[in-house]
Motif scaffolding. Structure first.
Motif, mmCIF file in Angstrom:
data_model
loop_
_atom_site.group_PDB
_atom_site.id
_atom_site.type_symbol
_atom_site.label_atom_id
_atom_site.label_comp_id
_atom_site.label_asym_id
_atom_site.label_seq_id
_atom_site.Cartn_x
_atom_site.Cartn_y
_atom_site.Cartn_z
ATOM 1 N N THR A 67 -0.243 7.926 7.748
ATOM 2 C CA THR A 67 0.699 8.769 8.479
ATOM 3 C C THR A 67 1.755 9.238 7.492
ATOM 4 O OG1 THR A 67 0.302 7.468 10.476
ATOM 5 C CG2 THR A 67 2.237 8.899 10.470
ATOM 6 N N LEU A 68 1.979 10.556 7.478
ATOM 7 C CA LEU A 68 2.833 11.190 6.478
ATOM 8 C C LEU A 68 3.904 12.053 7.136
ATOM 9 C CD1 LEU A 68 -0.087 12.751 4.406
ATOM 10 C CD2 LEU A 68 1.091 10.626 3.870
ATOM 11 N N HIS A 69 5.014 12.175 6.444
ATOM 12 C CA HIS A 69 6.023 13.179 6.783
ATOM 13 C C HIS A 69 6.150 14.072 5.558
ATOM 14 C CE1 HIS A 69 10.220 14.708 6.792
ATOM 15 N NE2 HIS A 69 9.851 15.041 8.013
ATOM 16 N N LYS A 124 0.834 -1.216 0.000
ATOM 17 C CA LYS A 124 0.000 0.000 0.000
ATOM 18 C C LYS A 124 0.863 1.257 0.000
ATOM 19 C CE LYS A 124 -4.458 -1.483 1.741
ATOM 20 N NZ LYS A 124 -4.314 -2.905 1.624
ATOM 21 N N ILE A 125 1.958 1.224 0.750
ATOM 22 C CA ILE A 125 2.869 2.372 0.753
ATOM 23 C C ILE A 125 3.439 2.570 -0.647
ATOM 24 C CG2 ILE A 125 5.090 3.242 1.599
ATOM 25 C CD1 ILE A 125 4.368 2.024 4.334
ATOM 26 N N ASN A 126 3.858 1.488 -1.300
ATOM 27 C CA ASN A 126 4.400 1.584 -2.665
ATOM 28 C C ASN A 126 3.337 2.071 -3.648
ATOM 29 O OD1 ASN A 126 6.939 0.729 -1.871
ATOM 30 N ND2 ASN A 126 6.489 -1.420 -2.268
ATOM 31 N N LEU A 127 2.101 1.578 -3.507
ATOM 32 C CA LEU A 127 0.998 2.014 -4.368
ATOM 33 C C LEU A 127 0.788 3.518 -4.239
ATOM 34 C CD1 LEU A 127 -1.679 1.444 -6.083
ATOM 35 C CD2 LEU A 127 -2.793 1.334 -3.841
ATOM 36 N N LEU A 128 0.714 4.014 -3.019
ATOM 37 C CA LEU A 128 0.466 5.439 -2.805
ATOM 38 C C LEU A 128 1.661 6.286 -3.217
ATOM 39 C CD1 LEU A 128 -1.449 5.381 0.597
ATOM 40 C CD2 LEU A 128 -2.382 5.398 -1.722
ATOM 41 N N ASP A 158 9.640 14.438 -6.115
ATOM 42 C CA ASP A 158 9.710 15.803 -5.570
ATOM 43 C C ASP A 158 8.341 16.379 -5.213
ATOM 44 O OD1 ASP A 158 8.886 16.082 -8.252
ATOM 45 O OD2 ASP A 158 9.841 18.050 -8.418
ATOM 46 N N GLN A 159 7.261 15.601 -5.398
ATOM 47 C CA GLN A 159 5.914 16.096 -5.112
ATOM 48 C C GLN A 159 5.147 15.237 -4.107
ATOM 49 O OE1 GLN A 159 4.015 16.508 -8.941
ATOM 50 N NE2 GLN A 159 5.064 18.432 -9.335
ATOM 51 N N ARG A 160 5.753 14.191 -3.597
ATOM 52 C CA ARG A 160 5.011 13.297 -2.707
ATOM 53 C C ARG A 160 5.482 13.416 -1.259
ATOM 54 N NH1 ARG A 160 7.692 8.730 -5.536
ATOM 55 N NH2 ARG A 160 9.567 8.312 -4.355
ATOM 56 N N PRO A 161 4.551 13.211 -0.354
ATOM 57 C CA PRO A 161 4.951 13.119 1.043
ATOM 58 C C PRO A 161 5.624 11.770 1.280
ATOM 59 C CG PRO A 161 2.635 12.585 0.838
ATOM 60 C CD PRO A 161 3.115 13.000 -0.535
ATOM 61 N N GLU A 162 6.379 11.678 2.337
ATOM 62 C CA GLU A 162 6.914 10.384 2.747
ATOM 63 C C GLU A 162 5.782 9.660 3.481
ATOM 64 O OE1 GLU A 162 10.336 8.484 5.651
ATOM 65 O OE2 GLU A 162 10.273 10.649 5.337
ATOM 66 N N SER A 194 2.949 5.097 7.177
ATOM 67 C CA SER A 194 2.083 3.941 7.418
ATOM 68 C C SER A 194 0.730 4.161 6.767
ATOM 69 C CB SER A 194 1.897 3.675 8.917
ATOM 70 O OG SER A 194 1.152 4.705 9.522
ATOM 71 N N VAL A 195 0.059 3.054 6.469
ATOM 72 C CA VAL A 195 -1.278 3.084 5.879
ATOM 73 C C VAL A 195 -2.102 2.000 6.558
ATOM 74 C CG1 VAL A 195 -2.649 2.863 3.775
ATOM 75 C CG2 VAL A 195 -0.323 3.774 3.639
ATOM 76 N N ASP A 196 -3.218 2.388 7.128
ATOM 77 C CA ASP A 196 -4.156 1.434 7.727
ATOM 78 C C ASP A 196 -5.511 1.636 7.065
ATOM 79 O OD1 ASP A 196 -2.483 0.228 9.796
ATOM 80 O OD2 ASP A 196 -2.493 2.221 10.690
ATOM 81 N N VAL A 197 -6.037 0.566 6.475
ATOM 82 C CA VAL A 197 -7.326 0.637 5.797
ATOM 83 C C VAL A 197 -8.264 -0.378 6.429
ATOM 84 C CG1 VAL A 197 -8.539 0.446 3.590
ATOM 85 C CG2 VAL A 197 -6.188 1.294 3.644
ATOM 86 N N ALA A 198 -9.443 0.090 6.798
ATOM 87 C CA ALA A 198 -10.508 -0.783 7.302
ATOM 88 C C ALA A 198 -11.763 -0.384 6.546
ATOM 89 C CB ALA A 198 -10.700 -0.587 8.800
#
Length: 129
Positions: free
Chosen positions: A34-36, A5-9, A16-20, A23-27
């Motif tokens: 969670t982003l940096h 999911k992290i790789n997908l997002l 140069d345009q994406r947040p780090e 974590s990704v939690d999907v329910a």
């Protein structure tokens, strides 16, 4: 949380345009990401030279792309509603994005926040099939 999911997002944006994405939690009908926000994003260039600030339209873009990737698939957005920008997002901010899908209302609510701040919120309405 799977790295898939992290790789997908992460793949939704250029480096140069994406947040780090930490974590990704999907329910079922919710997602929490969670982003940096790295200081070297191109979005900071020229957006207030004396104090870099992440533009609000970038927050909307991130929320929309993450919503489609995690919760909606092929739905098309028709409008934004109730958008509020409450606090500025500075370089090197860690924050969370909560997405809540309300299928009966044909919308997704988004909220960017941290432990101490609420940065922005709003809703995406989308076209019904």
């Amino acid at each position: 949380m799977s790295d898939d999911k992290i790789n997908l997002l992460s793949g939704l944006f250029t480096k140069d345009q994406r947040p780090e994405i930490l974590s990704v939690d999907v329910a079922e009908l919710k997602a929490l990401i969670t982003l940096h926000v790295p200081e070297d994003l191109s979005w900071f260039d020229g957006h207030f030279p004396e104090q870099k600030v992440l533009p609000g339209v970038v927050q909307i873009d991130w929320a929309g792309k993450f919503s489609k990737a995690l919760l909606l698939n092929s739905e098309r957005f028709s409008q934004l509603t109730n958008v509020k920008f409450k606090s500025m997002v500075m370089p090197n901010t860690q924050m969370s994005l909560e997405l809540t899908y309300l299928p009966e209302k044909h919308l997704i609510k988004f909220h960017f926040f941290s432990e101490h701040d609420s940065f922005s919120s709003g809703s995406f309405k989308f076209l019904t099939p």
